[in-house]
Write an enzyme that holds these catalytic residues in place. Structure first.
Site, PDB file in Angstrom:
ATOM      1  N   ASP A 314       0.821  -1.132   0.162  1.00  0.00           N
ATOM      2  CA  ASP A 314       0.098   0.054  -0.104  1.00  0.00           C
ATOM      3  C   ASP A 314       0.955   1.232  -0.009  1.00  0.00           C
ATOM      4  O   ASP A 314       1.892   1.311   0.645  1.00  0.00           O
ATOM      5  CB  ASP A 314      -1.066   0.139   1.389  1.00  0.00           C
ATOM      6  CG  ASP A 314      -1.922   1.161   1.272  1.00  0.00           C
ATOM      7  OD1 ASP A 314      -2.627   1.508   0.332  1.00  0.00           O
ATOM      8  OD2 ASP A 314      -1.878   1.992   2.423  1.00  0.00           O
ATOM      9  N   GLU A 367       1.419  -0.486  -4.936  1.00  0.00           N
ATOM     10  CA  GLU A 367       0.191   0.722  -5.336  1.00  0.00           C
ATOM     11  C   GLU A 367       1.064   1.724  -5.508  1.00  0.00           C
ATOM     12  O   GLU A 367       1.484   2.542  -4.409  1.00  0.00           O
ATOM     13  CB  GLU A 367      -0.873   0.751  -4.114  1.00  0.00           C
ATOM     14  CG  GLU A 367      -2.203   1.670  -4.479  1.00  0.00           C
ATOM     15  CD  GLU A 367      -2.407   2.642  -3.194  1.00  0.00           C
ATOM     16  OE1 GLU A 367      -3.062   3.520  -3.632  1.00  0.00           O
ATOM     17  OE2 GLU A 367      -1.762   2.544  -2.336  1.00  0.00           O
TER      18      GLU A 367
END
Length: 631
Positions: A314, A367
């Site tokens: 993330d 990401e």
């Protein structure tokens, strides 16, 4: 209860590795471990707290009394406190009471290495071990082949707390999900599920992205063994498991990692590098060896102990840039005077090298929302070493294009074709994630223009375009049946919608696209290579039509794709084709079974009319707002 006995699971070699930041299995040594010492059963505790002047274990076994069970500090300047407490059994609740040299500060902390935690809002750690027997030996044996970059990767992104609920508004347990979710994902044909963070987190509205228990699956849905059962069942049904993993930041909750021993232990001490203004959270100190070892050990823990097949990392962009979300004067350049976080880059490279070295057939996915180059290039070629990267630019441009009324799309042909100018610079995954259906952005179906028929035709076309575009795919739960409301983490998806034909039609489209993607090598064998894609015509802006070829290793597998982004059917539409063999229709997003109008020819016979630079051509009928795939 008995006193604390001096005992250690740590060797001198362990300590040297820890100090060097090269101990990647710290979960085997730190935290709480049920063992036997001198014939007595109990629990060994070990915690890193170098600024402490005393550390004691407090828990339900000593009425949370500080000082009853003090740990011993090691003599080797590692900052580790440890000891064995006889009689402390599985299920005992505990924390560490830490008295710091720093201004006599006292903290009471959950165990950073706890395998199980109390259900929030309670915050204690729980002594735990498990004896789960895995049944996924077949999957683990063939995973390397299934998870390869030339194989299909169609990912269903799931938030466990709101996929489905029972008895009004009660969570499904891991055991419930092992039946219901597994059956559904298999029926829909997805190759992988990605779970939004399942590590323990205190605050539901963070969706799991603010972690306090890095080594514990959240107790909201059951015990750690139950989560293993869920992973096992997915594997036994040939579905891979990707976990969202958050090494970018952590919350300031009193029982968490922040200011752990009265000092900035896990977070960077300089607020310009240690505090996230967007998320009001703390940033790991990637330059500290022991912190790197903690994080890499954590990644390895999930891959090793839970048989996970991949980690989606993330907020990588926030890690890579010192000025991420900061104004002038709120950040300090690196030693070269620029904005790259060299320590975070070096950490990510080390992480990727290590997990790919230790585990066959796993993937890491970044990401990462900027144009940072080499995210999915190997470390030895100067890259960060990820297997894939989310293609955020494609996602943004595509949704912007689709929300325009079809009459205006001819002025924006570049928006829908631009992604192909950089599609092969990284190994891209195309994501329609949870972030696209919250905070007033609306659901995917309500981002489509037109009346009800057109909305659904647009959504079917969107998915047709997504699955035929080079790269792998990810769809957030609800998108696959045209969920109408925005995602709400506090309630179930609107499953009642699937009784209606248009919604059922979207579900059938996804099933058929997943089957198409898996069956036809042209859609996955060269999904990251320019050799796997060839434009037929990207310049027909006036009609808002795109035509292209997807290619596998064998020319016999080539597919011809035509996309019509307007609601006007196009009859006698000529398309150049490289071959003289007949084309057979494999997929039509306008098929009546999906709720479409059924326009489109089943077979096409090429003629000798040269077109689009090819010696042969076919005459198609393009359905309104339709995607066609021919072989």
């Amino acid at each position: 209860m008995a006193n604390v006995k001096p005992h250690s699971l740590l060797t001198d070699f362990d300590i040297n590795l820890f100090k060097a930041g090269k101990h990647y299995r710290l979960f085997e040594k730190l935290g709480s471990h049920l063992i036997e010492v001198d014939g007595e059963k109990g629990t060994y505790f070990a915690v890193w707290a170098p600024t402490a002047k005393s550390v004691s274990v407090v828990g339900d076994f000593n009425f949370w009394t500080e000082g009853d069970h003090p740990l011993y500090v090691r003599w080797d300047e590692s900052g580790i406190w440890e000891g064995f407490i006889p009689g402390v059994a599985k299920g005992a609740k505990y924390k560490y009471k830490i008295h710091s040299h720093n201004n006599d500060i006292k903290t009471e902390k959950a165990d950073p290495f706890a395998r199980y935690c109390e259900q929030p809002p309670k915050t204690a750690s729980i002594v735990w071990d498990d004896d789960y027997r895995w049944k996924d030996v077949d999957w683990m044996g063939k995973r390397k082949e299934i998870n390869a970059l030339d194989k299909p990767f169609s990912v269903y992104e799931v938030h466990l707390g709101s996929w489905k609920r029972k008895n009004g508004n009660e969570f499904l347990s891991y055991k419930d999900l092992a039946k219901e979710l597994v059956a559904y994902v298999k029926e829909m044909g997805f190759t992988h599920v990605e779970f939004m963070p399942i590590m323990e987190y205190p605050y539901d509205p963070s969706w799991g992205y603010q972690l306090t228990g890095y080594f514990a699956p959240t107790s909201r849905f059951g015990e750690p063994d139950d989560f293993k059962l869920l992973v096992d069942e997915l594997h036994r049904n040939d579905i891979g498991v990707i976990l969202d993993w958050v090494p970018s930041h952590f919350p300031e909750d009193a029982h968490g990692l922040g200011f752990f021993d009265g000092s900035h232990l896990y977070e960077h001490p300089d607020r310009r590098r240690g505090y996230h203004p967007d998320w009001k959270s703390l940033i790991f100190n990637y330059g500290r060896n022991e912190v790197r070892a903690f994080l890499i050990s954590n990644a390895i823990f999930w891959l090793d102990q839970y048989h996970v097949d991949g980690l989606r990392v993330d907020a990588v962009a926030s890690m890579l840039y010192l000025d991420y979300s900061r104004e002038e004067g709120e950040w300090e350049p690196n030693m070269y005077g620029n904005n790259e976080n060299l320590e975070a880059m070096s950490f990510l490279r080390e992480l990727n090298e290590e997990v790919y070295r230790q585990f066959d057939g796993i993937q890491t996915i970044a990401e990462e929302s900027t144009a940072f180059s080499g995210v999915s290039k190997p470390v030895f070629l100067g890259g960060l070493g990820f297997g894939m990267k989310w293609m955020m630019g494609w996602m943004h441009d595509t949704l912007e294009y689709f929300k325009k009324e079809p009459i205006y799309r001819k002025h924006h042909q570049n928006d829908i074709t631009f992604s192909l100018t950089y599609a092969f610079t990284e190994n891209f995954m195309l994501p329609f994630s949870h972030d696209e259906v919250v905070y007033g952005k609306q659901s995917l179906i309500y981002r489509m223009p037109g009346d009800e028929w057109q909305r659904f035709a647009n959504l079917r076309l969107l998915f047709g375009y997504m699955f035929t575009h080079p790269g792998t795919n990810l769809i957030f739960m609800g998108g696959e049946f045209g969920q109408t409301s925005e995602w709400n983490f506090e309630q179930s998806l609107d499953w009642h919608l699937t009784q209606y034909d248009f919604h059922k039609g979207i579900q059938e489209v996804i099933k058929d696209l997943n089957a198409l993607y898996k069956k036809h090598p042209a859609l996955h064998e060269k999904q990251f290579s320019p050799e796997g894609f060839e434009w037929i015509d990207y310049g027909d802006a006036e009609n808002s039509v795109l035509t292209f070829i997807r290619k596998g290793s064998n020319p016999k597998d080539d597919l011809v794709i035509a996309l019509n982004f307007t609601p006007i059917p196009r009859e006698n539409y000529r398309v150049g084709t490289p071959k003289s063999t007949q084309l057979k229709l494999l997929f039509n997003s306008d098929d009546k079974k999906y709720g479409g109008s059924g326009v489109g020819k089943k077979t096409l016979k090429p003629s000798d009319t040269a077109w689009h630079g090819h010696k042969k051509s076919v005459v198609m009928t393009l359905p309104p707002l339709g995607a066609l795939v021919y072989k």
